[in-house]
Design a protein around this motif. Structure first.
Motif, PDB file in Angstrom:
ATOM      1  N   VAL A 179      36.424  42.105  36.698  1.00  0.00           N
ATOM      2  CA  VAL A 179      35.862  43.364  36.205  1.00  0.00           C
ATOM      3  C   VAL A 179      36.947  44.424  36.111  1.00  0.00           C
ATOM      4  CG1 VAL A 179      34.281  45.259  36.727  1.00  0.00           C
ATOM      5  CG2 VAL A 179      33.537  42.886  37.047  1.00  0.00           C
ATOM      6  N   ASN A 180      37.734  44.567  37.161  1.00  0.00           N
ATOM      7  CA  ASN A 180      38.767  45.595  37.200  1.00  0.00           C
ATOM      8  C   ASN A 180      39.843  45.375  36.145  1.00  0.00           C
ATOM      9  OD1 ASN A 180      37.565  46.995  39.307  1.00  0.00           O
ATOM     10  ND2 ASN A 180      38.714  45.923  40.887  1.00  0.00           N
ATOM     11  N   GLU A 181      40.202  44.122  35.919  1.00  0.00           N
ATOM     12  CA  GLU A 181      41.264  43.839  34.955  1.00  0.00           C
ATOM     13  C   GLU A 181      40.868  44.239  33.535  1.00  0.00           C
ATOM     14  OE1 GLU A 181      42.299  39.742  35.618  1.00  0.00           O
ATOM     15  OE2 GLU A 181      43.828  40.285  37.109  1.00  0.00           O
ATOM     16  N   ARG A 182      39.590  44.278  33.266  1.00  0.00           N
ATOM     17  CA  ARG A 182      39.150  44.736  31.941  1.00  0.00           C
ATOM     18  C   ARG A 182      39.459  46.220  31.749  1.00  0.00           C
ATOM     19  NH1 ARG A 182      34.632  41.139  32.789  1.00  0.00           N
ATOM     20  NH2 ARG A 182      33.229  42.846  33.409  1.00  0.00           N
ATOM     21  N   HIS A 183      39.650  46.925  32.859  1.00  0.00           N
ATOM     22  CA  HIS A 183      39.982  48.351  32.799  1.00  0.00           C
ATOM     23  C   HIS A 183      41.457  48.609  33.110  1.00  0.00           C
ATOM     24  CE1 HIS A 183      35.698  49.271  32.531  1.00  0.00           C
ATOM     25  NE2 HIS A 183      35.507  48.430  33.525  1.00  0.00           N
ATOM     26  N   GLY A 184      42.242  47.539  33.193  1.00  0.00           N
ATOM     27  CA  GLY A 184      43.674  47.688  33.428  1.00  0.00           C
ATOM     28  C   GLY A 184      44.078  47.754  34.878  1.00  0.00           C
ATOM     29  N   ASP A 185      43.136  47.521  35.800  1.00  0.00           N
ATOM     30  CA  ASP A 185      43.440  47.595  37.235  1.00  0.00           C
ATOM     31  C   ASP A 185      43.614  46.191  37.806  1.00  0.00           C
ATOM     32  OD1 ASP A 185      43.325  50.428  37.553  1.00  0.00           O
ATOM     33  OD2 ASP A 185      41.144  50.327  37.424  1.00  0.00           O
ATOM     34  N   ASP A 186      44.767  45.948  38.429  1.00  0.00           N
ATOM     35  CA  ASP A 186      45.110  44.588  38.864  1.00  0.00           C
ATOM     36  C   ASP A 186      44.777  44.345  40.333  1.00  0.00           C
ATOM     37  OD1 ASP A 186      46.987  46.358  39.777  1.00  0.00           O
ATOM     38  OD2 ASP A 186      48.726  45.083  39.354  1.00  0.00           O
ATOM     39  N   HIS A 187      43.500  44.428  40.657  1.00  0.00           N
ATOM     40  CA  HIS A 187      43.078  44.103  42.027  1.00  0.00           C
ATOM     41  C   HIS A 187      41.609  43.711  42.014  1.00  0.00           C
ATOM     42  CE1 HIS A 187      40.448  47.560  43.059  1.00  0.00           C
ATOM     43  NE2 HIS A 187      41.160  48.183  42.128  1.00  0.00           N
ATOM     44  N   GLY A 188      41.168  43.102  43.116  1.00  0.00           N
ATOM     45  CA  GLY A 188      39.776  42.673  43.214  1.00  0.00           C
ATOM     46  C   GLY A 188      39.113  43.169  44.474  1.00  0.00           C
ATOM     47  N   VAL A 189      39.486  44.357  44.928  1.00  0.00           N
ATOM     48  CA  VAL A 189      38.945  44.901  46.171  1.00  0.00           C
ATOM     49  C   VAL A 189      37.885  45.952  45.858  1.00  0.00           C
ATOM     50  CG1 VAL A 189      39.470  46.116  48.325  1.00  0.00           C
ATOM     51  CG2 VAL A 189      41.115  44.477  47.374  1.00  0.00           C
ATOM     52  N   ASN A 190      36.724  45.807  46.458  1.00  0.00           N
ATOM     53  CA  ASN A 190      35.671  46.812  46.329  1.00  0.00           C
ATOM     54  C   ASN A 190      36.187  48.140  46.889  1.00  0.00           C
ATOM     55  OD1 ASN A 190      33.355  48.354  47.769  1.00  0.00           O
ATOM     56  ND2 ASN A 190      32.296  47.069  46.279  1.00  0.00           N
TER      57      ASN A 190
END
Length: 220
Positions: A22-33
């Motif tokens: 989900v985050n990578e679709r917005h350019g953010d390279d992490h998977g932490v809530n």
């Protein structure tokens, strides 16, 4: 005493592949809530030395924690400038500007330093700081000149810069009635973010709709 390795281990345990997607679709390279990440930072409280070490890792989750546990007043202008130019991830950039620069006594100095910077991400930070000033301390700002520049440049600006300029346009229209008609006219003519998908119950970022809605709430 919490160490960098302690924090990195906690963040690694919070990594969620679905969240990363989900985050990578917005350019953010992490998977932490982010709520859980804030919990990690809350347990640490303010720790400037640890914040510096976490920032130096270059890892996005670690940098987000660093921005939550640092002391904004502890950074000098050179450090703020270097950090700004090193924030390539949207969420890191957003948190850095809002949680550090805006709370720094050097905020106005950095706004002036970054305004019209050739790097659109840095320039966008200056416009974000300008939006805050439009609302809180508009004295000495030339609102007509800002509107002139928005009218000339916003349509073709890079996405982050366009978003920040649009925010300034909306804030001028909302908080400065003598400039409202022109702000609305600029928004209508440029049509920036006119087709931005807006969930039901949320305010559109399209400046004419945004201005009209917030003015209605404030004055109605």
């Amino acid at each position: 005493m919490t160490t960098v390795d302690d924090v990195l281990a906690q963040l690694a345990n919070l990594e969620d592949p679905r969240m990363r997607a989900v985050n990578e679709r917005h350019g953010d390279d992490h998977g932490v809530n982010l709520t859980k990440l804030r919990g990690v930072a809350k347990a640490i409280k303010t720790d400037q030395a640890l914040a510096a070490e976490l920032w130096a890792t270059g890892q996005t989750p670690a940098r987000l924690v660093a921005l939550l546990i640092c002391s904004p007043r502890a950074f000098d202008d050179a450090q703020l400038d270097a950090m700004m130019r090193d924030t390539r991830v949207p969420k890191v950039t957003d948190w850095f500007v809002n949680y550090v620069v805006k709370k720094s006594p050097l905020a106005e100095q950095m706004r002036e330093r970054w305004f019209d910077d050739p790097d659109p991400v840095v320039d966008a930070a200056a416009w974000s700081l300008t939006s805050q000033r439009v609302i809180t301390h508009p004295d000495s700002l030339d609102l007509d000149a800002l509107l002139d520049q928005i009218e000339r440049e916003m349509k073709d600006a890079a996405p982050a810069l366009q978003w920040a300029m649009n925010d300034t346009l909306a804030q001028i229209g909302i908080y400065h009635p003598p400039h409202r008609a022109r702000a609305l006219q600029i928004g209508e003519r440029l049509q920036v973010l006119a087709d931005y998908p807006t969930p039901p119950g949320c305010t559109s970022p399209f400046a004419p709709l945004w201005i009209a809605e917030i003015v209605r709430r404030r004055e109605g």
